[in-house]
Design an enzyme around this catalytic site. Structure first.
Site, PDB file in Angstrom:
ATOM      1  N   GLU A 159      -5.111   0.505   2.572  1.00 50.61           N
ATOM      2  CA  GLU A 159      -6.140   0.862   1.591  1.00 50.61           C
ATOM      3  C   GLU A 159      -7.115  -0.275   1.363  1.00 50.61           C
ATOM      4  OE1 GLU A 159      -7.947   1.098  -2.495  1.00 50.61           O
ATOM      5  OE2 GLU A 159      -6.660  -0.440  -1.598  1.00 50.61           O
ATOM      6  N   ASP A 168       0.013  -1.695   0.870  1.00 48.23           N
ATOM      7  CA  ASP A 168      -0.523  -2.963   1.367  1.00 48.23           C
ATOM      8  C   ASP A 168      -1.017  -3.836   0.218  1.00 48.23           C
ATOM      9  OD1 ASP A 168      -2.486  -0.791   1.319  1.00 48.23           O
ATOM     10  OD2 ASP A 168      -3.953  -2.265   1.982  1.00 48.23           O
ATOM     11  N   ASP A 211      -1.179  -3.943  -8.087  1.00 46.45           N
ATOM     12  CA  ASP A 211      -2.066  -3.378  -7.060  1.00 46.45           C
ATOM     13  C   ASP A 211      -1.322  -3.229  -5.742  1.00 46.45           C
ATOM     14  OD1 ASP A 211      -4.364  -2.454  -5.833  1.00 46.45           O
ATOM     15  OD2 ASP A 211      -5.195  -4.450  -5.500  1.00 46.45           O
TER      16      ASP A 211
END
Length: 442
Positions: free
Chosen positions: A174, A109, A140
Site C-alpha cells: 500500500e 507493509d 499504520d
C-alpha cells in the site's frame, strides 16, 4: 454506548481484546518492509486457518499486474502474497431481499524505522506501555488490520450467521502504490461496501485527496567555485521554481486568488488550509564542494483534489514550471525536465449519504457515545482503488492518529483498538445483516 440489540451485545462480548493485542505485537515483530511482506502475510494466513476461517491465499502475478493501467510502485518486488479470509456466504443482493457483502481492508507493509536511536524502545519489539502499543506498524496499520480480523472472529465466535459475506483482506504494497489491493480486486474479492482501517482517530472518512510523485531536474553550468560567476548554479536556478510551486499550491488550495482545484471549501475538507499540498521531499545537487553545481534533482509529492482529473492536475504543474522557466534568463534556454514516477494515488470520494458511510457513522457513535466527525483527508490510501477500480463505496475508519505514523515511537492506543474493533463488529452486523438485524436495514 447506544441502544444495542441482544445480537449485537453477544457479538461485542465475544471480542477478544487480549488476543487482538497479542497478534498485533506478534505482527509488529515481523519487519514487513515494502518488498518483504511475505513472512507477515503468511502469519496472517496461518492465523486465519487456525481460527477456522475460509480463506484465499495466492501468489500475486506481478508480471500480469504490471500491465494494468492502475498499477504503480516504487519498490521492486520478487514476490507478493494475497491474503483474504471471510465469514458468511456472498449475498444474493440487497435488491432481492438478501444481505450485503462487506470488505475490511488493511495493509501489512510498513515504512523503514529511520534512526533507531530516536526510538525509546526497539521498533521491531512491540512494547505495551501507558495504554499504548509501540512499534513500527502499530498504527499504520497493523493495529487496524488486527481490529478487522478480531471483529470478524467475534462475529464467528458468537455463533452468528451473516446474511452477506464479511471479508478481511490483508494486503501488501500500500505504501508504494497499492499492489495488494489492486491484486485483491482483480482476484474477484469485491463487496457492496468497504472499510479501509486507516488510522483516522475513529473519524469517518468518505473522501481522500490524491497525490502524484514528481521528479524535477534542473541543469546549470559547472565551473570552479573560485570563478563561480563563470558558471550557472543549478541550486540558484531551482529557487524560482520552488517559489512557483508554492504559488501554485496557494492558488490550487484557494489561499490566493485563482482557479482553485476541486472545492477546497467543501465541508469534508473545511479543516484544512492546504487540502492539496505540494512538498519537495528530497533535493540532490552537485558532485564537488568547490564546484558550481551543474545539476539538481528535486523529488516530491503533488496533491490532487477530489474530483480533479489527474491529467489536468499534471498539466497545471507542468504549466507552472514552464512559466517560471520562461521568465528566467538561463532556464528559458535550458528548461527543466519533469518526470512523473513512483506511486500514484488518485483522489476518491464516496457519497456521504451512501449506506456504508451511514452504517459506520452510526456504529462509531453507538460505541463511543458521540457522533464521529465525517471529513476528508489529504493523504492517499487504497480507497482510491476500491472505489475507482473496484466500484465499491468505501470509507476510511480506524484507530490511532496518522500523525504518529512513519515516526519514531509510532504507537496506537489500546482503548482505540477496542473501540474500533467494536465499531467494526456493529458495522458488519448492520451492513451485512444477521437474523433480526436485517429488518433494521430495510
Amino acid at each position: 454506548m447506544g441502544k444495542l440489540s441482544p445480537v449485537e451485545r453477544a457479538a461485542l462480548e465475544a471480542l477478544d481484546l487480549d488476543g487482538l493485542v497479542a497478534l498485533l505485537r506478534e505482527l509488529i515483530s515481523i519487519p514487513s518492509l515494502d518488498g518483504h511482506e511475505t513472512p507477515a502475510q503468511r502469519r496472517v494466513a496461518e492465523w486465519l486457518a487456525a481460527e477456522g476461517f475460509e480463506s484465499d491465499v495466492w501468489p500475486i502475478d506481478l508480471d500480469e499486474l504490471a500491465g494494468h493501467p492502475d498499477w504503480c510502485h516504487e519498490v521492486e518486488r520478487d514476490e507478493a502474497l494475497g491474503v483474504v479470509g471471510w465469514v458468511g456466504e456472498q449475498a444474493a443482493g440487497a435488491a432481492e431481499g438478501g444481505g450485503r457483502d462487506l470488505l475490511f481492508n488493511g495493509h501489512i507493509d510498513v515504512v523503514p524505522v529511520g534512526d533507531e536511536a530516536a526510538w525509546t524502545a526497539p521498533p521491531w519489539e512491540a512494547t505495551l506501555r501507558d495504554g499504548r502499543v509501540y512499534g513500527r506498524g502499530a498504527v499504520d496499520m497493523k493495529g487496524g488490520l488486527c481490529c478487522a480480523l478480531f471483529a470478524a472472529k467475534a462475529i464467528r465466535d458468537a455463533g452468528l450467521r451473516l446474511r452477506g459475506r464479511l471479508s478481511v483482506a490483508s494486503v501488501a504494497g500500500e505504501e508504494d502504490g497499492g499492489t495488494g489491493t489492486l491484486a485483491t480486486i482483480l482476484r474477484g474479492h469485491t463487496a457492496h461496501g468497504a472499510v479501509v482501517v486507516e488510522p483516522t482517530l475513529l473519524r469517518v472518512v468518505p473522501a481522500q485527496a490524491g497525490s502524484l510523485m514528481f521528479r524535477l531536474t534542473v541543469h546549470g553550468l559547472s565551473a570552479h567555485g573560485c570563478v563561480r560567476e563563470e558558471g550557472v548554479s543549478a541550486v540558484e536556478s531551482f529557487v524560482p521554481l520552488l517559489a512557483a510551486l508554492r504559488r501554485l499550491e496557494a492558488v490550487r488550495c484557494g489561499v490566493e486568488d485563482g482557479a482553485a482545484a476541486g472545492d477546497p471549501a467543501s465541508p469534508l475538507f473545511a479543516g484544512y488550509r492546504l487540502p492539496w499540498p505540494i512538498e519537495v521531499g528530497t533535493v540532490r545537487a552537485g558532485d564537488w564542494a568547490s564546484s558550481v553545481p551543474d545539476t539538481l534533482v528535486a523529488e516530491g509529492r503533488y496533491g490532487v483534489a477530489v474530483g480533479e482529473d489527474v491529467a489536468a492536475a499534471r498539466r497545471s504543474f507542468e504549466d507552472a514550471i514552464a512559466r517560471a522557466a520562461a521568465a528566467h534568463p538561463w532556464l528559458a534556454a535550458h528548461p527543466p525536465e519533469i518526470e512523473w514516477w513512483g506511486g500514484r494515488f488518485d483522489p476518491a470520494v464516496t457519497d456521504p449519504a451512501d449506506p456504508i458511510v451511514r452504517v459506520v457513522t452510526g456504529a462509531a457513535a453507538d460505541v463511543t457515545g458521540s457522533a464521529p466527525s465525517v471529513e476528508g483527508v489529504t493523504y492517499g490510501a487504497d480507497m482510491r482503488l476500491l472505489a475507482n477500480v473496484g466500484g465499491i463505496p468505501t470509507v476510511l475508519f480506524g484507530p490511532g492518529d496518522v500523525r504518529v505514523a512513519h515516526m519514531p515511537d509510532e504507537y496506537v492506543p489500546v482503548d482505540e483498538l477496542c473501540a474500533a474493533a467494536r465499531a467494526l463488529i456493529l458495522t458488519a452486523l448492520r451492513f451485512c445483516g444477521v437474523g433480526e438485524m436485517q429488518r433494521l436495514l430495510a
